[in-house]
Motif scaffolding. Structure first.
Motif, PDB file in Angstrom:
ATOM      1  N   GLY A 172       0.817  -1.210   0.000  1.00  0.00           N
ATOM      2  CA  GLY A 172       0.000   0.000   0.000  1.00  0.00           C
ATOM      3  C   GLY A 172       0.846   1.253   0.000  1.00  0.00           C
ATOM      4  O   GLY A 172       0.552   2.217  -0.719  1.00  0.00           O
ATOM      5  N   ALA A 173       1.922   1.262   0.793  1.00  0.00           N
ATOM      6  CA  ALA A 173       2.797   2.433   0.853  1.00  0.00           C
ATOM      7  C   ALA A 173       3.471   2.690  -0.488  1.00  0.00           C
ATOM      8  O   ALA A 173       3.632   3.843  -0.913  1.00  0.00           O
ATOM      9  CB  ALA A 173       3.842   2.238   1.946  1.00  0.00           C
ATOM     10  N   SER A 174       3.866   1.621  -1.174  1.00  0.00           N
ATOM     11  CA  SER A 174       4.502   1.778  -2.486  1.00  0.00           C
ATOM     12  C   SER A 174       3.523   2.338  -3.515  1.00  0.00           C
ATOM     13  O   SER A 174       3.897   3.167  -4.356  1.00  0.00           O
ATOM     14  CB  SER A 174       5.052   0.429  -2.960  1.00  0.00           C
ATOM     15  N   LEU A 175       2.273   1.894  -3.450  1.00  0.00           N
ATOM     16  CA  LEU A 175       1.256   2.426  -4.363  1.00  0.00           C
ATOM     17  C   LEU A 175       1.022   3.901  -4.092  1.00  0.00           C
ATOM     18  O   LEU A 175       0.946   4.715  -5.027  1.00  0.00           O
ATOM     19  CB  LEU A 175      -0.051   1.641  -4.208  1.00  0.00           C
ATOM     20  N   PHE A 176       0.894   4.276  -2.826  1.00  0.00           N
ATOM     21  CA  PHE A 176       0.721   5.680  -2.481  1.00  0.00           C
ATOM     22  C   PHE A 176       1.916   6.499  -2.963  1.00  0.00           C
ATOM     23  O   PHE A 176       1.765   7.610  -3.476  1.00  0.00           O
ATOM     24  CB  PHE A 176       0.552   5.845  -0.972  1.00  0.00           C
ATOM     25  N   ALA A 177       3.136   5.970  -2.771  1.00  0.00           N
ATOM     26  CA  ALA A 177       4.345   6.680  -3.166  1.00  0.00           C
ATOM     27  C   ALA A 177       4.403   6.868  -4.676  1.00  0.00           C
ATOM     28  O   ALA A 177       4.879   7.898  -5.169  1.00  0.00           O
ATOM     29  CB  ALA A 177       5.583   5.918  -2.685  1.00  0.00           C
ATOM     30  N   PHE A 178       3.914   5.884  -5.421  1.00  0.00           N
ATOM     31  CA  PHE A 178       3.912   5.986  -6.882  1.00  0.00           C
ATOM     32  C   PHE A 178       2.957   7.082  -7.359  1.00  0.00           C
ATOM     33  O   PHE A 178       3.311   7.910  -8.206  1.00  0.00           O
ATOM     34  CB  PHE A 178       3.522   4.644  -7.505  1.00  0.00           C
ATOM     35  N   PHE A 179       1.755   7.108  -6.800  1.00  0.00           N
ATOM     36  CA  PHE A 179       0.738   8.050  -7.256  1.00  0.00           C
ATOM     37  C   PHE A 179       0.940   9.464  -6.716  1.00  0.00           C
ATOM     38  O   PHE A 179       0.681  10.442  -7.418  1.00  0.00           O
ATOM     39  CB  PHE A 179      -0.662   7.552  -6.873  1.00  0.00           C
ATOM     40  N   PHE A 180       1.415   9.595  -5.464  1.00  0.00           N
ATOM     41  CA  PHE A 180       1.507  10.916  -4.849  1.00  0.00           C
ATOM     42  C   PHE A 180       2.911  11.505  -4.853  1.00  0.00           C
ATOM     43  O   PHE A 180       3.069  12.722  -4.782  1.00  0.00           O
ATOM     44  CB  PHE A 180       0.991  10.858  -3.407  1.00  0.00           C
ATOM     45  N   LEU A 181       3.938  10.653  -4.923  1.00  0.00           N
ATOM     46  CA  LEU A 181       5.310  11.147  -4.868  1.00  0.00           C
ATOM     47  C   LEU A 181       6.092  10.856  -6.141  1.00  0.00           C
ATOM     48  O   LEU A 181       7.199  11.352  -6.309  1.00  0.00           O
ATOM     49  CB  LEU A 181       6.060  10.528  -3.675  1.00  0.00           C
ATOM     50  N   GLY A 182       5.521  10.039  -7.023  1.00  0.00           N
ATOM     51  CA  GLY A 182       6.203   9.712  -8.272  1.00  0.00           C
ATOM     52  C   GLY A 182       7.377   8.773  -8.092  1.00  0.00           C
ATOM     53  O   GLY A 182       8.241   8.693  -8.977  1.00  0.00           O
ATOM     54  N   GLU A 183       7.445   8.043  -6.966  1.00  0.00           N
ATOM     55  CA  GLU A 183       8.539   7.102  -6.741  1.00  0.00           C
ATOM     56  C   GLU A 183       8.292   5.818  -7.516  1.00  0.00           C
ATOM     57  O   GLU A 183       7.201   5.271  -7.506  1.00  0.00           O
ATOM     58  CB  GLU A 183       8.671   6.777  -5.249  1.00  0.00           C
ATOM     59  N   THR A 184       9.319   5.351  -8.188  1.00  0.00           N
ATOM     60  CA  THR A 184       9.221   4.096  -8.926  1.00  0.00           C
ATOM     61  C   THR A 184      10.008   3.007  -8.195  1.00  0.00           C
ATOM     62  O   THR A 184      10.808   3.289  -7.296  1.00  0.00           O
ATOM     63  CB  THR A 184       9.779   4.254 -10.348  1.00  0.00           C
ATOM     64  N   VAL A 185       9.791   1.776  -8.586  1.00  0.00           N
ATOM     65  CA  VAL A 185      10.433   0.635  -7.940  1.00  0.00           C
ATOM     66  C   VAL A 185      11.413  -0.012  -8.914  1.00  0.00           C
ATOM     67  O   VAL A 185      11.037  -0.371 -10.035  1.00  0.00           O
ATOM     68  CB  VAL A 185       9.381  -0.410  -7.497  1.00  0.00           C
ATOM     69  N   THR A 186      12.673  -0.139  -8.504  1.00  0.00           N
ATOM     70  CA  THR A 186      13.662  -0.802  -9.344  1.00  0.00           C
ATOM     71  C   THR A 186      13.466  -2.314  -9.273  1.00  0.00           C
ATOM     72  O   THR A 186      12.779  -2.832  -8.390  1.00  0.00           O
ATOM     73  CB  THR A 186      15.086  -0.456  -8.908  1.00  0.00           C
ATOM     74  N   VAL A 187      14.109  -3.015 -10.192  1.00  0.00           N
ATOM     75  CA  VAL A 187      13.990  -4.479 -10.219  1.00  0.00           C
ATOM     76  C   VAL A 187      14.544  -5.085  -8.930  1.00  0.00           C
ATOM     77  O   VAL A 187      13.916  -5.963  -8.310  1.00  0.00           O
ATOM     78  CB  VAL A 187      14.727  -5.064 -11.444  1.00  0.00           C
ATOM     79  N   LEU A 188      15.737  -4.626  -8.496  1.00  0.00           N
ATOM     80  CA  LEU A 188      16.333  -5.160  -7.279  1.00  0.00           C
ATOM     81  C   LEU A 188      15.484  -4.842  -6.054  1.00  0.00           C
ATOM     82  O   LEU A 188      15.334  -5.673  -5.149  1.00  0.00           O
ATOM     83  CB  LEU A 188      17.748  -4.605  -7.087  1.00  0.00           C
ATOM     84  N   GLN A 189      14.912  -3.624  -6.007  1.00  0.00           N
ATOM     85  CA  GLN A 189      14.039  -3.271  -4.891  1.00  0.00           C
ATOM     86  C   GLN A 189      12.814  -4.173  -4.856  1.00  0.00           C
ATOM     87  O   GLN A 189      12.391  -4.641  -3.787  1.00  0.00           O
ATOM     88  CB  GLN A 189      13.589  -1.816  -5.002  1.00  0.00           C
ATOM     89  N   GLY A 190      12.234  -4.390  -6.022  1.00  0.00           N
ATOM     90  CA  GLY A 190      11.043  -5.235  -6.091  1.00  0.00           C
ATOM     91  C   GLY A 190      11.331  -6.657  -5.649  1.00  0.00           C
ATOM     92  O   GLY A 190      10.586  -7.240  -4.858  1.00  0.00           O
ATOM     93  N   LEU A 191      12.439  -7.226  -6.163  1.00  0.00           N
ATOM     94  CA  LEU A 191      12.801  -8.590  -5.774  1.00  0.00           C
ATOM     95  C   LEU A 191      13.143  -8.672  -4.283  1.00  0.00           C
ATOM     96  O   LEU A 191      12.727  -9.604  -3.584  1.00  0.00           O
ATOM     97  CB  LEU A 191      13.998  -9.064  -6.603  1.00  0.00           C
ATOM     98  N   GLY A 192      13.890  -7.680  -3.795  1.00  0.00           N
ATOM     99  CA  GLY A 192      14.239  -7.667  -2.383  1.00  0.00           C
ATOM    100  C   GLY A 192      13.004  -7.543  -1.502  1.00  0.00           C
ATOM    101  O   GLY A 192      12.883  -8.228  -0.479  1.00  0.00           O
TER     102      GLY A 192
END
Length: 307
Positions: free
Chosen positions: A259-279
């Motif tokens: 949920g926090a990652s979704l909020f960060a994507f929509f409100f802060l424009g933060e994206t998730v790298t491949v390594l971050q996602g796998l980790g």
């Protein structure tokens, strides 16, 4: 969980759990949006607002005696308040240095630390699922650290602060596991939140930070931080504990990084790298594995405090 609890489970419980997870997921966003405020100010504001918002509710339901805590429990309650204060100080500071995903995923590793601590201090057996969880968590943390090492210079520092926040939360939860048999949930919640607020406000004075001169919107985010994730989010999860097992609640909380990652994507424009996602996936899998063991995670006894 008693059989009658399962039969009489409220129909709206799934909706309430969903609301609770989304509410606690918003904490990182409100903190990120309060970027003109020092971390200690944010932490102190969160706990102070939550404490004062809870006071009238408890006064209305309990009358004159708000806290029902035996004298022998005040020392561990005080230690728990200090640990939850340190948890928020570390975690909120980490959000100044690393991404929402890295910070929230790492700070929710407390079930792994609780499992290790339970073995060291309480001599509880470490189940196979916990060992698997620890290995997965370590692997996930390494991937996230490798990913962030390529970015901002302070990201690794922020990740270590997040882990420090997880360790502090683990200590807080382990104390709660031992004294909750003698202290009811609301007395414990008000006491530790109030003590944490006092400690954090004292720290603000010592370091010389000031809440004055911030953007008007920041004060709004302070209020929302104390009400939405702290009272609504954790309040919903605490209510659900009356009707479902604590382990089930712990597994539900695994939705917070998502949920926090979704909020960060929509409100802060933060994206998730491949390594971050796998980790992140490895860490979530590790926490899930640990939560399914016979060692009930600390969130099982008291979910009142998480992020």
């Amino acid at each position: 969980m008693k059989e009658s609890d399962s039969v009489n489970r409220p129909w709206h419980l799934p909706l309430l759990l969903t609301l609770g997870v989304f509410a606690i997921s918003s904490a990182a966003i409100f903190i990120k949006l309060s970027d003109d405020a020092p971390p200690l100010i944010i932490a102190a504001a969160r706990m102070t607002i939550a404490t004062f918002a809870l006071l009238p509710v408890m006064a209305w339901t309990r009358g004159g005696r708000l806290l029902r805590i035996p004298k022998e429990c005040w020392i561990p309650v005080g230690l728990a308040g200090a640990m939850i204060a340190a948890h928020f100080a570390f975690w909120i500071t980490s959000l100044k240095h690393t991404s929402v995903l890295s910070s929230v995923v790492l700070v929710t590793t407390n079930p792994l630390f609780v499992g290790i601590g339970s073995y060291v201090f309480f001599r509880e057996r470490i189940a196979t699922g916990l060992v698997v969880g620890i290995l997965l968590g370590v692997a996930g943390g390494i991937l996230i650290t490798l990913s962030d090492a390529k970015g901002a210079a302070g990201s690794v520092y922020g990740n270590f602060l997040s882990l420090g926040g997880a360790v502090m939360m683990s200590g807080y939860l382990m104390i709660g596991r031992k004294i909750r048999r003698d202290v009811d949930a609301f007395s414990y919640l008000l006491a530790v939140n109030g003590l944490a607020a006092v400690i954090l406000c004292a720290a603000v004075v010592i370091v010389g930070d000031s809440p004055r001169g911030l953007r008007s919107s920041t004060y709004v985010y302070f209020f929302l931080l104390g009400i939405v994730p702290q009272l609504i989010g954790h309040g919903a999860l605490n209510y659900a504990l009356k009707h479902v097992t604590a382990t089930f609640i712990a597994v539900c909380i695994l939705g917070e990084p998502v949920g926090a990652s979704l909020f960060a994507f929509f409100f802060l424009g933060e994206t998730v790298t491949v390594l971050q996602g796998l980790g992140g996936l490895l860490i979530l899998a590790g926490i899930f594995s640990a939560s399914r063991t016979g060692n009930r995670v600390g969130a099982a006894e008291n979910t009142s405090q998480s992020v």
